[in-house]
Scaffold this motif. Structure first.
Motif, PDB file in Angstrom:
ATOM      1  N   VAL A  20      -3.295 -13.558 113.391  1.00  0.00           N
ATOM      2  CA  VAL A  20      -2.587 -14.725 113.907  1.00  0.00           C
ATOM      3  C   VAL A  20      -2.332 -15.691 112.756  1.00  0.00           C
ATOM      4  O   VAL A  20      -3.257 -16.048 112.024  1.00  0.00           O
ATOM      5  N   GLU A  21      -1.077 -16.075 112.607  1.00  0.00           N
ATOM      6  CA  GLU A  21      -0.689 -17.057 111.589  1.00  0.00           C
ATOM      7  C   GLU A  21      -0.615 -18.421 112.265  1.00  0.00           C
ATOM      8  O   GLU A  21       0.092 -18.588 113.261  1.00  0.00           O
ATOM      9  N   CYS A  22      -1.340 -19.395 111.730  1.00  0.00           N
ATOM     10  CA  CYS A  22      -1.363 -20.736 112.314  1.00  0.00           C
ATOM     11  C   CYS A  22      -0.858 -21.747 111.292  1.00  0.00           C
ATOM     12  O   CYS A  22      -1.392 -21.832 110.180  1.00  0.00           O
ATOM     13  N   LEU A  29      -0.629 -22.980 105.990  1.00  0.00           N
ATOM     14  CA  LEU A  29      -0.553 -21.807 106.856  1.00  0.00           C
ATOM     15  C   LEU A  29      -1.866 -21.042 106.725  1.00  0.00           C
ATOM     16  O   LEU A  29      -2.256 -20.647 105.628  1.00  0.00           O
ATOM     17  N   VAL A  30      -2.541 -20.842 107.852  1.00  0.00           N
ATOM     18  CA  VAL A  30      -3.835 -20.159 107.860  1.00  0.00           C
ATOM     19  C   VAL A  30      -3.686 -18.860 108.646  1.00  0.00           C
ATOM     20  O   VAL A  30      -3.235 -18.871 109.793  1.00  0.00           O
ATOM     21  N   ALA A  31      -4.060 -17.759 108.013  1.00  0.00           N
ATOM     22  CA  ALA A  31      -4.029 -16.455 108.681  1.00  0.00           C
ATOM     23  C   ALA A  31      -5.447 -16.100 109.117  1.00  0.00           C
ATOM     24  O   ALA A  31      -6.394 -16.246 108.345  1.00  0.00           O
ATOM     25  N   THR A  39      -9.570 -16.876 123.724  1.00  0.00           N
ATOM     26  CA  THR A  39      -8.869 -18.001 124.334  1.00  0.00           C
ATOM     27  C   THR A  39      -8.334 -18.909 123.240  1.00  0.00           C
ATOM     28  O   THR A  39      -8.796 -18.864 122.090  1.00  0.00           O
ATOM     29  N   LEU A  40      -7.383 -19.732 123.601  1.00  0.00           N
ATOM     30  CA  LEU A  40      -6.840 -20.680 122.624  1.00  0.00           C
ATOM     31  C   LEU A  40      -7.916 -21.653 122.155  1.00  0.00           C
ATOM     32  O   LEU A  40      -7.885 -22.109 121.014  1.00  0.00           O
ATOM     33  N   GLU A  41      -8.861 -21.939 123.013  1.00  0.00           N
ATOM     34  CA  GLU A  41      -9.969 -22.817 122.636  1.00  0.00           C
ATOM     35  C   GLU A  41     -10.783 -22.190 121.500  1.00  0.00           C
ATOM     36  O   GLU A  41     -11.121 -22.856 120.521  1.00  0.00           O
ATOM     37  N   LYS A  42     -11.069 -20.897 121.621  1.00  0.00           N
ATOM     38  CA  LYS A  42     -11.820 -20.200 120.570  1.00  0.00           C
ATOM     39  C   LYS A  42     -10.997 -20.086 119.296  1.00  0.00           C
ATOM     40  O   LYS A  42     -11.522 -20.240 118.193  1.00  0.00           O
ATOM     41  N   VAL A  43      -9.710 -19.816 119.459  1.00  0.00           N
ATOM     42  CA  VAL A  43      -8.829 -19.711 118.290  1.00  0.00           C
ATOM     43  C   VAL A  43      -8.785 -21.047 117.561  1.00  0.00           C
ATOM     44  O   VAL A  43      -8.870 -21.103 116.332  1.00  0.00           O
ATOM     45  N   LYS A  44      -8.692 -22.138 118.327  1.00  0.00           N
ATOM     46  CA  LYS A  44      -8.631 -23.459 117.703  1.00  0.00           C
ATOM     47  C   LYS A  44      -9.936 -23.787 116.983  1.00  0.00           C
ATOM     48  O   LYS A  44      -9.931 -24.323 115.872  1.00  0.00           O
ATOM     49  N   ALA A  45     -11.072 -23.455 117.594  1.00  0.00           N
ATOM     50  CA  ALA A  45     -12.366 -23.716 116.953  1.00  0.00           C
ATOM     51  C   ALA A  45     -12.485 -22.921 115.653  1.00  0.00           C
ATOM     52  O   ALA A  45     -12.918 -23.448 114.620  1.00  0.00           O
ATOM     53  N   MET A  46     -12.079 -21.664 115.707  1.00  0.00           N
ATOM     54  CA  MET A  46     -12.118 -20.825 114.514  1.00  0.00           C
ATOM     55  C   MET A  46     -11.146 -21.359 113.451  1.00  0.00           C
ATOM     56  O   MET A  46     -11.471 -21.400 112.258  1.00  0.00           O
ATOM     57  N   LEU A  47      -9.985 -21.796 113.902  1.00  0.00           N
ATOM     58  CA  LEU A  47      -8.979 -22.343 112.984  1.00  0.00           C
ATOM     59  C   LEU A  47      -9.497 -23.602 112.306  1.00  0.00           C
ATOM     60  O   LEU A  47      -9.310 -23.779 111.101  1.00  0.00           O
ATOM     61  N   TRP A  48     -10.166 -24.459 113.048  1.00  0.00           N
ATOM     62  CA  TRP A  48     -10.655 -25.710 112.449  1.00  0.00           C
ATOM     63  C   TRP A  48     -11.752 -25.436 111.420  1.00  0.00           C
ATOM     64  O   TRP A  48     -11.811 -26.099 110.398  1.00  0.00           O
ATOM     65  N   ARG A  49     -12.601 -24.450 111.699  1.00  0.00           N
ATOM     66  CA  ARG A  49     -13.614 -24.078 110.699  1.00  0.00           C
ATOM     67  C   ARG A  49     -12.935 -23.545 109.442  1.00  0.00           C
ATOM     68  O   ARG A  49     -13.318 -23.875 108.324  1.00  0.00           O
ATOM     69  N   GLU A  50     -11.927 -22.722 109.641  1.00  0.00           N
ATOM     70  CA  GLU A  50     -11.215 -22.114 108.517  1.00  0.00           C
ATOM     71  C   GLU A  50     -10.378 -23.146 107.759  1.00  0.00           C
ATOM     72  O   GLU A  50     -10.254 -23.086 106.533  1.00  0.00           O
ATOM     73  N   ALA A  51      -9.804 -24.110 108.476  1.00  0.00           N
ATOM     74  CA  ALA A  51      -8.896 -25.089 107.868  1.00  0.00           C
ATOM     75  C   ALA A  51      -9.591 -25.938 106.816  1.00  0.00           C
ATOM     76  O   ALA A  51      -8.960 -26.354 105.841  1.00  0.00           O
ATOM     77  N   PHE A  52     -10.875 -26.182 107.001  1.00  0.00           N
ATOM     78  CA  PHE A  52     -11.577 -27.034 106.048  1.00  0.00           C
ATOM     79  C   PHE A  52     -11.933 -26.303 104.759  1.00  0.00           C
ATOM     80  O   PHE A  52     -12.517 -26.886 103.855  1.00  0.00           O
ATOM     81  N   LYS A  53     -11.535 -25.050 104.653  1.00  0.00           N
ATOM     82  CA  LYS A  53     -11.675 -24.311 103.400  1.00  0.00           C
ATOM     83  C   LYS A  53     -10.416 -24.444 102.547  1.00  0.00           C
ATOM     84  O   LYS A  53     -10.370 -23.958 101.428  1.00  0.00           O
ATOM     85  N   TYR A  54      -9.385 -25.073 103.108  1.00  0.00           N
ATOM     86  CA  TYR A  54      -8.093 -25.215 102.437  1.00  0.00           C
ATOM     87  C   TYR A  54      -7.881 -26.659 101.998  1.00  0.00           C
ATOM     88  O   TYR A  54      -8.523 -27.577 102.516  1.00  0.00           O
ATOM     89  N   GLN A  94       5.930 -13.335 118.348  1.00  0.00           N
ATOM     90  CA  GLN A  94       5.133 -12.934 117.191  1.00  0.00           C
ATOM     91  C   GLN A  94       3.839 -13.740 117.244  1.00  0.00           C
ATOM     92  O   GLN A  94       3.820 -14.839 117.792  1.00  0.00           O
ATOM     93  N   PRO A  95       2.764 -13.240 116.658  1.00  0.00           N
ATOM     94  CA  PRO A  95       1.496 -13.984 116.721  1.00  0.00           C
ATOM     95  C   PRO A  95       1.453 -15.146 115.728  1.00  0.00           C
ATOM     96  O   PRO A  95       0.665 -15.165 114.797  1.00  0.00           O
ATOM     97  N   TRP A  96       2.350 -16.086 115.935  1.00  0.00           N
ATOM     98  CA  TRP A  96       2.411 -17.286 115.112  1.00  0.00           C
ATOM     99  C   TRP A  96       2.199 -18.480 116.019  1.00  0.00           C
ATOM    100  O   TRP A  96       2.862 -18.638 117.040  1.00  0.00           O
ATOM    101  N   LEU A  97       1.291 -19.335 115.633  1.00  0.00           N
ATOM    102  CA  LEU A  97       1.003 -20.539 116.406  1.00  0.00           C
ATOM    103  C   LEU A  97       1.160 -21.755 115.505  1.00  0.00           C
ATOM    104  O   LEU A  97       0.659 -21.766 114.384  1.00  0.00           O
ATOM    105  N   LYS A  98       1.849 -22.734 116.007  1.00  0.00           N
ATOM    106  CA  LYS A  98       2.014 -23.989 115.279  1.00  0.00           C
ATOM    107  C   LYS A  98       1.128 -25.026 115.958  1.00  0.00           C
ATOM    108  O   LYS A  98       1.112 -25.135 117.186  1.00  0.00           O
ATOM    109  N   VAL A  99       0.395 -25.782 115.174  1.00  0.00           N
ATOM    110  CA  VAL A  99      -0.491 -26.814 115.698  1.00  0.00           C
ATOM    111  C   VAL A  99       0.238 -28.147 115.589  1.00  0.00           C
ATOM    112  O   VAL A  99       0.666 -28.533 114.500  1.00  0.00           O
TER     113      VAL A  99
END
Length: 190
Positions: A20-22, A29-31, A39-54, A94-99
């Motif tokens: 999933v590309e966010c 852009l985080v892959a 769930t989108l809730e889990k995806v968002k939690a995972m995305l936020w953990r990952e986002a702070f590495k960027y 496509q598995p692309w999500l925009k926040v």
């Protein structure tokens, strides 16, 4: 919850894990690898953990103040307010999500989504229905609702309390036979 389509454009069945590309609001852009049932809730939690590495992560607000937006298989841009939905239920092109930060009243949009899911028709499509019977029905139901609200307001707080907590009374003053029998035989315990 709507039925799962389990499909993505270009693949007959959605694999068990998908990339999933966010796109974050700060332009990063985080892959991520996600399971299709996430769930989108889990995806968002995972995305936020990952986002702070960027870089530029300090520009992000709280995760709860954002929603996901994507293009569905119907070629429609859809805002996903219900974070309980699974990736496989979204019918993504496509598995692309925009926040994004939601524009307008989030509660109202969530309510409109839930109403649309319950009746099977998006609420915004009601405005395009020009059938005279539908217009007449909507006008009548609106008048009925307005009359009920007005009647409750006329009775003040007592009317509102009686509506919210109706008394549990019998329709008849006569006791049912099974209670009368217990009273006559002395089996009733108080």
């Amino acid at each position: 919850m709507p039925p799962s389509s389990g499909e993505l454009w270009g693949s007959h069945l959605m694999p068990s894990k998908i990339r999933v590309e966010c796109l974050l609001p700060n332009g990063i852009l985080v892959a991520m690898e996600c399971v299709r049932e996430a769930t989108l809730e889990k995806v968002k939690a995972m995305l936020w953990r990952e986002a702070f590495k960027y870089p530029l992560a300090h520009l992000l607000g709280e995760a709860s103040s954002y929603i996901f937006v994507s293009i569905t298989q119907d070629a429609e841009k859809e805002e996903f307010y219900d974070e309980g939905r699974r990736l496989c239920d979204l019918r993504l092109f496509q598995p692309w999500l925009k926040v994004v930060e939601p524009a307008g009243n989030r509660e109202e949009k969530m309510l409109n989504y839930e109403i649309g899911a319950a009746i099977g028709v998006p609420v915004n499509e009601f405005d395009s229905i020009k059938d005279p019977q539908v217009v007449h029905f909507r006008r009548n139901i609106l008048n009925t609702c307005m009359n009920v609200v007005q009647e409750r307001e006329e009775h003040g707080k007592m009317g509102q309390a009686l509506y919210a907590y109706p008394p549990n009374l019998e329709a008849s003053e006569v006791l049912p036979n099974h209670i009368l029998q217990k009273l006559d035989t002395g089996k009733a315990k108080f």
